[in-house]
Design a protein around this motif. Structure first.
Motif: not given
Length: 362
Positions: A128-130, A136-137, A141-143, A172-176
């Motif tokens: 997501l960071e890259t 806002a997007t 997605l983080q939320h 992102h979900i899997v890693q965190r």
């Protein structure tokens, strides 16, 4: 551009063609039969660019070579065929020993048309960071990644970055969040996602989105990803999953957030179901980056986010009309439209107005 006649080793010529496409950061290579022979084009940054022209015999030799590599039947000239093949190619960074490419063949009035899809992992950002998403997007997605349930829809035309964003979100979900059961249903699987159970569905075969989704819900999933919501049955199951505590993300072919909501209603869902299950709608496009040296080089995403605010909920429950829903979306505090995001990129010199007009229209 003159038309070349064949010479030398066809196998090596095809290898060179694919290596060149990789060097150009192409997503697809088209071998298109015409009345004069074959035209080769590659898709770079979403745009098809001419690469070469071949006489008919040489072009058909290229297509035959690709079909043999993919295990297709070269003597079947009147039916579409699809296959995969593995090839070794060099990248500028390292030796890639094995790349899986997809091949699609279609008969035309001038001969067989071939399209090779290069591996998505060579082009798609991995996190997501890259992705370089608007703030806002990125926040929504983080939320969603931390939510307890709900349905997140990615909408926009083909090639607007929907799948790339979903892949980055799942990673992102899997890693965190270790220990989650994350399952995706895709047509086709674009690239391997460690930690995600990926299932390739066949929309017109036995393993459709509907049948796979019904079964998957009995496999104890916590996060679900659907390649696309295409029909009423799949939409209904997806909404029920979101309402029962699953996080579900899917694409939906619609040009705008309000269009996505209206399409769900047209599929037969009740307004209260949509209002209660929907976490957010993200509408995306990709703009080519301006480059003084090359005109354009690379792409940057733009997006607008729609959450189910009280005003959006009221418009959805009261009328379910696109115009009323759009007015409610635009009235939300902090809402930034696609055009406003694009305008900020033009102002910053990232892209230009001509590219915005190309992507969003007048």
């Amino acid at each position: 551009m003159s038309t070349r006649t064949g010479s030398g080793d066809v196998k090596q010529a095809v290898q060179d063609l694919l290596h060149d496409a990789l060097a150009r950061r192409a997503s697809d290579v088209h071998l298109e039969p015409t009345g004069e022979g074959y035209e080769i084009r590659s898709r770079v940054d979403g745009m098809l660019k001419p690469i070469d022209r071949l006489d008919a015999a040489t072009g058909r030799g290229y297509v035959n070579r690709l079909m043999v590599a993919a295990g297709l039947l070269t003597y079947h000239l009147d039916v579409p065929q699809e296959g995969q093949f593995r090839i070794e190619l060099d990248t500028s960074a390292e030796r890639v020993k094995a790349l899986d490419l997809r091949l699609a063949i279609m008969p035309t009035t001038h001969g067989l048309r071939a399209v090779v899809r290069l591996p998505a992992e060579l082009l798609q950002p991995r996190s997501l960071e890259t992705l370089d998403l608007p703030a806002a997007t990125y926040d929504i997605l983080q939320h969603f990644a931390a939510a307890d349930g709900g349905m997140l829809l990615m909408c926009g035309p083909a090639g607007s970055g929907k799948t790339t964003t979903i892949y980055a979100l799942l990673e992102h979900i899997v890693q965190r969040s270790s220990g989650l059961s994350v399952i995706s249903l895709e047509d086709p699987v674009e690239r391997d996602l460690p930690g995600v159970t990926q299932i390739e569905v066949t929309p017109f075969g036995n393993l459709t989105y509907e049948t796979a989704l019904r079964s998957i819900l009995r496999q104890d999933p916590q996060v679900l990803a659907l390649g696309e919501i295409r029909d009423r049955a799949t939409a209904s199951i997806a909404v029920q999953a979101a309402l029962s505590g699953h996080r579900l993300v899917s694409t939906l072919h619609a040009g705008s957030p309000e269009g996505a909501v209206v399409r769900l209603l047209e599929m037969g869902l009740e307004p209260y179901q949509v209002a209660s299950s929907l976490f957010a709608v993200v509408s995306t496009r990709l703009l080519r980056r301006g480059s003084a040296e090359a005109g354009y080089a690379g792409r940057v995403p733009i997006a607008e986010v729609t959450s189910v605010t009280p005003a959006v909920r009221q418009a959805l429950l009261a009328q379910g009309e696109a115009g009323a829903i759009r007015s409610a979306i635009e009235s939300a505090d902090g809402f930034v439209s696609l055009r406003a995001v694009a305008a900020s990129l033009v102002h910053a010199g990232v892209t230009d107005e001509a590219e915005v007009q190309r992507a969003l229209g007048g």
